[in-house]
Scaffold this active site. Structure first.
Site: not given
Length: 285
Positions: A85, A240, A244, A266
């Site tokens: 973030h 969101h 990322d 991720h």
């Protein structure tokens, strides 16, 4: 291929940000400091005897369980988790060079989005530097895939992310959103989207030592048929996910291309970032 455009930027003055860590639940503090040209984004731990500087780049990633963690491959303790973030906020603010001192092993989560960090960076003010900013232009398609999740980057005159989210959960379901950096406001459209979690997973995550600092102040909590706290956007979850992607892609500095992602997290983001880095290194040699 690298494109040189406007000048690199750093902060005008130091910033201190404090808050709780999402996974450890510990109090955390970071100092963001101006850095010299061509430094990139560098982290180090204030609580260790040695000042081990860890550059934010794909080769520094040491863990990808529910977050992006970078660290030293020589000194096991010198790792910093949940950087994504903050990295997205740095990208969005237009900063290229920064030193970040972290009080412990994790970044403060603040409200679960990138917006508070973005606000602090802009409020501090930016300083233009002499060296030109080098932006890597993607010239051929690169992709990474795991089962039914994938992420690819295609040549494109700009920076664009198209994300498809698909959860077998009635509250999330399927959604699609597109962010184009040159045409949309990152601060308003992406940076405010918060991380999210499922009420049914909280106990299991706690047993694994994860999400110990999670609360309704820093995450959207999803129950069987509703969210416990109100959403900032109707499609906050997919926004969101794009946040990322921005943070993880910034491990390679600024790039130009069109990222298309389906159900990626991720692990896949960093796999793609590693492949992009290979191309970058090939050209440098």
């Amino acid at each position: 291929m690298y494109i040189e455009n406007e000048a690199q930027q750093t902060l005008k003055k130091e910033i201190v940000v404090e808050g709780i860590s999402l996974h450890s639940g510990e109090d955390a503090k970071i100092r963001l400091m101006p850095a010299a040209e061509n430094t990139g984004i560098v982290f180090y731990r204030a609580d260790l005897n040695q000042k081990i500087k860890v550059k934010a780049k794909p080769a520094s990633v040491v863990n990808l369980i529910r977050n992006t963690t970078i660290g030293s491959h020589k000194i096991k303790e010198a790792k910093i988790s949940t950087i994504e973030h903050l990295m997205a906020a740095i990208w969005g603010s237009g900063i290229d060079n920064l030193e970040i001192e972290v009080s412990g092993p994790e970044i403060p989560v603040i409200d679960g989005s990138a917006f508070p960090y973005y606000q602090e960076l802009i409020k501090s003010g930016l300083r233009k530097q002499q060296a030109p900013r080098k932006v890597y232009q993607i010239e051929e398609t690169i992709f990474a895939r795991e089962e039914d999740s994938y992420i690819a980057i295609l040549p494109y005159d700009g920076f664009k992310i198209s994300y498809t989210l698909d959860y077998d959960h009635p509250v999330i379901g399927s959604s699609y959103f597109e962010f184009e950096a040159e045409k949309m406001d990152f601060a308003e459209e992406i940076s405010k989207a918060r991380t999210f979690g499922f009420a049914s997973e909280v106990e299991k995550l706690h047993e694994q030592g994860l999400a110990l600092g999670g609360s309704l102040d820093n995450a959207v909590l999803i129950e069987a048929d509703k969210t416990v706290n109100p959403l900032r956007f109707e499609n906050e979850f997919v926004r969101h996910k794009i946040l990322d992607v921005v943070g993880d892609m910034f491990l390679n500095g600024r790039i130009r291309g069109h990222i298309m992602a389906v159900k990626s997290g991720h692990r896949l983001h960093v796999k793609l970032a590693e492949k992009i880095r290979e191309k970058m290194l090939e050209e440098e040699n």
